[in-house]
Design a protein around this motif. Sequence first.
Motif, mmCIF file in Angstrom:
data_model
loop_
_atom_site.group_PDB
_atom_site.id
_atom_site.type_symbol
_atom_site.label_atom_id
_atom_site.label_comp_id
_atom_site.label_asym_id
_atom_site.label_seq_id
_atom_site.Cartn_x
_atom_site.Cartn_y
_atom_site.Cartn_z
ATOM 1 N N SER A 1 -5.679 5.589 0.010
ATOM 2 C CA SER A 1 -6.054 5.045 -1.285
ATOM 3 C C SER A 1 -4.985 4.102 -1.805
ATOM 4 O O SER A 1 -3.821 4.175 -1.399
ATOM 5 N N LEU A 2 -5.388 3.207 -2.694
ATOM 6 C CA LEU A 2 -4.458 2.233 -3.269
ATOM 7 C C LEU A 2 -4.422 2.387 -4.783
ATOM 8 O O LEU A 2 -5.452 2.584 -5.428
ATOM 9 N N LEU A 3 -3.234 2.263 -5.360
ATOM 10 C CA LEU A 3 -3.051 2.274 -6.803
ATOM 11 C C LEU A 3 -2.914 0.825 -7.255
ATOM 12 O O LEU A 3 -2.005 0.110 -6.825
ATOM 13 N N GLU B 1 6.888 2.011 -9.159
ATOM 14 C CA GLU B 1 7.099 1.826 -7.712
ATOM 15 C C GLU B 1 5.947 2.388 -6.881
ATOM 16 O O GLU B 1 5.836 2.090 -5.680
ATOM 17 N N ASN B 2 5.075 3.197 -7.488
ATOM 18 C CA ASN B 2 3.923 3.739 -6.758
ATOM 19 C C ASN B 2 2.747 2.769 -6.705
ATOM 20 O O ASN B 2 1.785 3.000 -5.968
ATOM 21 N N VAL B 3 2.817 1.690 -7.505
ATOM 22 C CA VAL B 3 1.741 0.701 -7.519
ATOM 23 C C VAL B 3 1.689 -0.039 -6.186
ATOM 24 O O VAL B 3 2.724 -0.484 -5.674
ATOM 25 N N LEU C 1 9.055 -5.317 -6.663
ATOM 26 C CA LEU C 1 8.661 -4.134 -5.896
ATOM 27 C C LEU C 1 8.363 -4.448 -4.429
ATOM 28 O O LEU C 1 8.120 -3.536 -3.643
ATOM 29 N N ASP C 2 8.347 -5.754 -4.088
ATOM 30 C CA ASP C 2 7.902 -6.207 -2.772
ATOM 31 C C ASP C 2 6.486 -5.720 -2.483
ATOM 32 O O ASP C 2 6.182 -5.214 -1.398
#
Length: 346
Positions: free
Chosen positions: A2-4, A78-80, A109-110
Amino acid sequence: MSLLILGIESSCDETGVALVRMPDGQGVPALLSHALHSQIEMHRAYGGVVPELASRDHIRRVLPLTEKVLADAGEQLENVDVVAFTRGPGLAGALLVGSGAACAMAAALDKPVLGVHHLEGHLLSPFLSEDPPEFPFIALLVSGGHTQLMRVDAVGEYEILGETIDDAAGEAFDKSAKLMGLPYPGGPILSKLAEGGDPEAFKLPRPLLHSGDLDFSFAGLKTAVLTQAKKLGDELEARKADLAASTQAAIVDVLVKKTMKALDQTGMKRVVVAGGVGANKLLREQLNAACAKRKIRVHYPELHLCTDNGAMIAMAAAMRLQAGREEANREYAFDVQPRWPLDSLK
């Protein structure tokens, strides 16, 4: 996996930020949190949106709103995985604020970014509701600057069937309200005032209602409202509710009948209504009634998501990625498109 996705909306006079979780596979993306700041009070003194003031206010709001959204969702920046932003259409300066913030965060965040079409965000916003639609459907997109009927077969597969040739429905509401002396933003105030008026008190035109096509025109209605207001003169204050009700009835009549004509032409059995005017009570009542007679399903965004918001931008990004229509990138180009036709999307 999954993606945030973090979504940022800054095309005009609302700053919106939201977090959406895109599931692994074909499930519907889920809204985790969203926050919105409206600039209505700031612009009210000028009777309309002042672009420079709008841009400056976006600068002040975007980072605090991002922090709030992350905190509400219990997530860290940073979790995005992807930062999405409104690329256009809209006010150039306002769009640059959102794109600049998105690109700066993503670069730090790269992580990749994805520019989203504002109208596609509105178009897909009903997928955030408890009763999301299914493809294909007819879409009635009604906002302050746009009125369009579209055939929507899938994400990125849009055919414009008809659109306004001058004022949009939202502009017709706002400009008519201003002619009646109502404060900015006049559309919602006119609609509220109309609840106490007689919709048949004044015979106002329904432009292009019998044109044979699916295009719209509301400039002539605005002129008719001006003429009627001048005729009333000192009586305007006493008859304002009737004029408001008659104006709203004319706009809604055209929107509903053109939508039904689009259904007849395409054979579709589902309608999606999106954009700020989609919150209009009379429009919902009359469209629901007309569609119920034909056993046609109608879907709307939740009322609080009818206006511009970050949730629709994050959702549109998630659905484009999920459908393979787009790939996020690390170009960080601050590339905005103040003018951007929706049917140019793939």
